[in-house]
Design an enzyme around this catalytic site. Sequence first.
Site, PDB file in Angstrom:
ATOM      1  N   THR A  93       0.860  -1.178   0.000  1.00 27.58           N
ATOM      2  CA  THR A  93       0.000   0.000   0.000  1.00 27.58           C
ATOM      3  C   THR A  93       0.897   1.229   0.000  1.00 27.58           C
ATOM      4  O   THR A  93       1.585   1.509   0.979  1.00 27.58           O
ATOM      5  CB  THR A  93      -0.919   0.020   1.231  1.00 27.58           C
ATOM      6  OG1 THR A  93      -1.731  -1.155   1.234  1.00 27.58           O
ATOM      7  CG2 THR A  93      -1.827   1.242   1.210  1.00 27.58           C
ATOM      8  N   LYS A 168      -7.049   1.512  -3.173  1.00 27.50           N
ATOM      9  CA  LYS A 168      -6.659   0.936  -1.895  1.00 27.50           C
ATOM     10  C   LYS A 168      -6.621   1.996  -0.797  1.00 27.50           C
ATOM     11  O   LYS A 168      -7.050   1.753   0.336  1.00 27.50           O
ATOM     12  CB  LYS A 168      -5.283   0.262  -2.006  1.00 27.50           C
ATOM     13  CG  LYS A 168      -4.754  -0.310  -0.682  1.00 27.50           C
ATOM     14  CD  LYS A 168      -5.670  -1.383  -0.109  1.00 27.50           C
ATOM     15  CE  LYS A 168      -5.222  -1.851   1.286  1.00 27.50           C
ATOM     16  NZ  LYS A 168      -3.968  -2.584   1.279  1.00 27.50           N
TER      17      LYS A 168
END
Length: 293
Positions: A93, A168
């Site tokens: 991420t 995300k």
Amino acid sequence: MKIGFIGLGVMGARMVKRFLEAGHEVFVFNRTPEKAEFLVKLGALRAKDIPSLAEQSDVVCSCLSMPEDSIKVFLDGVIPHAKSGTICLDFSTVGVDTSRIIYQKAREKGIDYLDTPVSGGPEGVENGTLTIMVGGEKEAYERVRSLLNSLGEKIEYLGGTGSGSIAKLINQYLVAVHSIAASEAMVAGAAFGLDSEQLYKLLKLSYGQSRMLERHMEQYVLDRNFEPGGAVKYVHKDVKLANQLFEQAGLTETLGKLAENSFSQAMSIGLSDLDMSAVIKPLEDKSGVVVKK
């Protein structure tokens, strides 16, 4: 297909295991070598360093903690040594800028880079039910789609480079905000004398239900077990990146700022490495209560 995998933490190690079970040849590297031991016993091949891993792989995957880790791994280790036509998959991420920097450097060498962050946690990897959000060249995505199918149940191609990272971070924004909302609600209930388990069961059946409420209460808070699935420090990193993204969209007065502050406070009192649900602890301290069975 020869796969190289860098980063053998909670998520990465499980991904490697699934690739091995699917019959792939997998080269692994982790800066803490001990984490590779059980994977080597399962059939993974240990690479001595990142350059040698990149040289031998058709697809190079990473699952790393911080954006700066991705920058260093790809720009210093993978891209200078991978052959033209290699596809890089970053399950980390990271911010959109990070994805775009790596993509541009990769393209200059004839290498494809896809930002492929995931949602679903360790259990999602083990069950092959991850959600995988993909950004980058569609042709490269099509070449690795079957590989991603061995990890996830919902594989979504979202568009150009950074699209996966954007999706995300939006998800992680909701994770952080819902975590704080659930924690505040349960602490308030305890402060007014409600039985925490009874209140949770009621909320679970009501419109106030959320996945984070269910996750935190059932797996961690009510049993007072805060061994990490996803640590406080990583959610803080994610929501901080998400807040920067929201600011770029013109949204400056957001709940995400409050969530970022709450996770920062949890880190300041030594909770960084505990599960994200431990963000409830400073709130309990303020109210003088403990949410438990």
